[in-house]
Design a protein around this motif. Structure first.
Motif, short mmCIF file in Angstrom:
data_model
loop_
_atom_site.label_atom_id
_atom_site.label_comp_id
_atom_site.label_asym_id
_atom_site.label_seq_id
_atom_site.Cartn_x
_atom_site.Cartn_y
_atom_site.Cartn_z
N GLU A 20 59.56 97.69 -60.59
CA GLU A 20 59.33 96.79 -59.45
C GLU A 20 57.90 96.94 -58.94
N ARG A 21 57.43 95.89 -58.30
CA ARG A 21 56.10 95.90 -57.71
C ARG A 21 56.03 96.90 -56.56
N ILE A 22 54.98 97.69 -56.52
CA ILE A 22 54.78 98.65 -55.42
C ILE A 22 53.40 98.43 -54.81
N ALA A 23 53.23 98.93 -53.58
CA ALA A 23 51.94 98.76 -52.91
C ALA A 23 50.88 99.63 -53.59
N THR A 24 49.71 99.06 -53.75
CA THR A 24 48.58 99.84 -54.27
C THR A 24 47.96 100.62 -53.11
N LEU A 25 47.68 101.89 -53.34
CA LEU A 25 47.13 102.75 -52.30
C LEU A 25 45.61 102.82 -52.39
N PRO A 26 44.93 102.99 -51.23
CA PRO A 26 43.48 103.17 -51.28
C PRO A 26 43.13 104.35 -52.20
N PHE A 27 42.11 104.18 -53.00
CA PHE A 27 41.70 105.21 -53.96
C PHE A 27 42.88 105.64 -54.85
N ASN A 28 43.80 104.70 -55.08
CA ASN A 28 44.92 104.93 -55.99
C ASN A 28 45.80 106.12 -55.56
N GLY A 29 45.74 106.45 -54.25
CA GLY A 29 46.54 107.57 -53.75
C GLY A 29 45.76 108.89 -53.68
N TYR A 30 44.48 108.85 -54.00
CA TYR A 30 43.66 110.06 -53.98
C TYR A 30 42.65 110.08 -52.83
N ALA A 31 42.95 109.32 -51.76
CA ALA A 31 42.00 109.21 -50.64
C ALA A 31 41.70 110.58 -50.02
N ALA A 32 42.73 111.42 -49.90
CA ALA A 32 42.52 112.73 -49.26
C ALA A 32 41.48 113.54 -50.02
N GLN A 33 41.45 113.36 -51.33
CA GLN A 33 40.51 114.14 -52.14
C GLN A 33 39.13 113.50 -52.26
N VAL A 34 39.04 112.15 -52.26
CA VAL A 34 37.77 111.53 -52.64
C VAL A 34 37.14 110.60 -51.60
N ALA A 35 37.87 110.23 -50.55
CA ALA A 35 37.31 109.25 -49.60
C ALA A 35 35.96 109.74 -49.04
N SER A 36 35.82 111.04 -48.85
CA SER A 36 34.59 111.58 -48.27
C SER A 36 33.36 111.33 -49.13
N LEU A 37 33.56 111.05 -50.41
CA LEU A 37 32.40 110.75 -51.28
C LEU A 37 31.72 109.46 -50.85
N TYR A 38 32.46 108.63 -50.11
CA TYR A 38 31.96 107.28 -49.80
C TYR A 38 31.80 107.06 -48.30
N SER A 39 31.76 108.15 -47.54
CA SER A 39 31.68 107.98 -46.09
C SER A 39 30.38 107.26 -45.74
N GLY A 40 30.49 106.29 -44.84
CA GLY A 40 29.31 105.53 -44.44
C GLY A 40 28.99 104.36 -45.35
N MET A 41 29.70 104.23 -46.47
CA MET A 41 29.44 103.10 -47.37
C MET A 41 30.37 101.94 -47.04
N ASP A 42 29.85 100.72 -47.12
CA ASP A 42 30.68 99.53 -46.97
C ASP A 42 31.34 99.25 -48.32
N LEU A 43 32.64 99.57 -48.41
CA LEU A 43 33.32 99.50 -49.71
C LEU A 43 33.65 98.06 -50.14
N ARG A 44 33.41 97.10 -49.22
CA ARG A 44 33.53 95.69 -49.63
C ARG A 44 32.28 95.27 -50.38
N LYS A 45 31.18 95.83 -49.96
CA LYS A 45 29.91 95.53 -50.63
C LYS A 45 29.81 96.34 -51.93
N TRP A 46 30.13 97.62 -51.83
CA TRP A 46 30.03 98.51 -53.00
C TRP A 46 31.40 98.63 -53.66
N PHE A 47 31.91 97.49 -54.18
CA PHE A 47 33.24 97.49 -54.79
C PHE A 47 33.16 97.96 -56.25
#
Ligand SMILES: Nc1nc2c(c(=O)[nH]1)N[C@H]1C(S)=C(S)[C@@H](COP(=O)(O)O)O[C@H]1N2
Ligand SMILES: [Mo]
Length: 324
Positions: free
Chosen positions: A297-324
């Motif tokens: 079944e279809r499931i929700a896609t998670l930010p950073f594929n579920g690895y936000a806790a580990q990697v979101a800090s790599l992109y702090s301050g970046m506009d992720l719509r621009k830097w997709f």
């Protein structure tokens, strides 16, 4: 894409998966690696560990190294592939990749590093020891798998080549040999297939250079003998059959970005809030383990594929719509 009904599965193909499930239980207790097994023994001496076995947690490990989700069957991991050098159909790589010769193999290391040159695969990997990782991998097309990999953390390996202070990115190149890769006859992409990471992404402990899956050497269709796995990015970043790694000062050219820059950015972080221009990225269909159909079944896609806790800090301050 249509659902595929599953024929009866021979027990020879079920066994490795059963072994892996049992092993995951052990890993949840920290008993799978020799090093941690010692710690386990110490705990057992104090009378704590054996009782815990019955209630081993099945969720994700906190470090992101082991996804708690149900594994995708080995037969699906090795028969539903993207490897355009062998054709653009999902079944093509399994059908045609037998012509790839993964040994002998060597890797060229170039660019902004003190140690560069051509290294036979064994020397290139030395002295790293393969680790087990269970990662979610999500293709930009909207399907995902959960795969038990073996491999070495890329960062540990790259440090040995002593990148200079000018090394801001790492560029990867796949083999491009028309004799081994029939798909090179077609201009599906500009060959050789190329990918790249920012150096801090390459050095992140989740970034893996995989050498095996399900406890076996990488099948050719999955990128033998060496492929990248970056679990928080769309699958196309996970470049296969790598022959060259360059440290660069400038952002490297990557195949999918070059083919369609409005659709595939350099970063390609899994992001449900940024639609692909032709489809939504809000959800995905897992290629699941026990389901009788290829797609669950279809499931929700998670930010950073579920690895936000580990990697979101790599992109702090970046506009992720621009830097997709
Ligand atoms: N060299 C090369 N690497 C590649 C590809 C490719 O076509 N050529 N396809 C990518 C895409 S789009 C995905 S989703 C993953 C698929 O990996 P898998 O077939 O092992 O699941 O490999 C990636 N690596
Ligand atoms: Mo993909």
């Amino acid at each position: 894409m249509t659902d595929r009904t599953d024929p009866a599965i021979p027990s020879s193909q079920i066994t490795p998966e059963a072994v892996y499930r049992a092993r995951r239980q052990l890993m949840g207790l920290g008993l799978a690696s020799p090093l941690l097994a010692l710690a386990g023994c110490a705990d057992a001496g104090e009378g704590g560990a054996p009782a815990a076995a019955a209630t081993a947690p099945t969720g994700d490990s906190g470090d992101g190294f082991r996804a708690g989700d149900e594994l995708t069957r080995e037969q699906d991991v090795t028969s539903y592939n993207n490897f355009y050098e062998f054709g653009t159909g999902k079944a093509d790589p399994a059908k045609y990749a037998h012509s790839l010769r993964p040994a002998p193999w060597s890797v060229v290391v170039g660019g902004e590093a003190e140690l560069t040159g051509t290294f036979p695969l064994e020397d290139f990997l030395k002295p790293q020891v393969a680790q087990d990782r269970i990662y979610r991998l999500r293709c930009v097309e909207g399907w995902s798998m959960v795969i038990p990999w073996q491999g070495v953390p890329l960062g540990d390996l790259l440090k040995r080549f002593k990148p200079t202070s000018r090394a801001k990115y790492v560029a990867f190149t796949t083999l491009a040999d028309p004799e081994q890769m029939p798909g090179l006859r077609y201009p599906a992409l500009e060959w050789p297939y190329r990918e790249g990471l920012r150096i801090d992404e390459a050095m992140h402990p989740l970034t893996l250079l995989a050498t095996g899956l399900y406890g076996k050497p990488l099948p050719n269709q999955n990128g033998a003998p060496l492929r990248l796995v970056v679990p928080w990015k769309y699958g196309f970043k996970s470049i296969k059959s790598i022959v060259r790694i360059d440290f660069t000062e400038q952002m490297p050219v990557t195949s999918w970005n070059q083919a369609q820059p409005s659709e595939y950015g350099f970063y390609s972080n899994v992001n449900p809030d940024v639609d692909h221009p032709r489809w939504s990225q809000r959800s995905e269909r897992r290629i699941a383990g026990s389901a009788s159909k290829l797609f669950a079944e279809r499931i929700a896609t998670l930010p950073f594929n579920g690895y936000a806790a580990q990697v979101a800090s790599l992109y702090s301050g970046m506009d992720l719509r621009k830097w997709f």
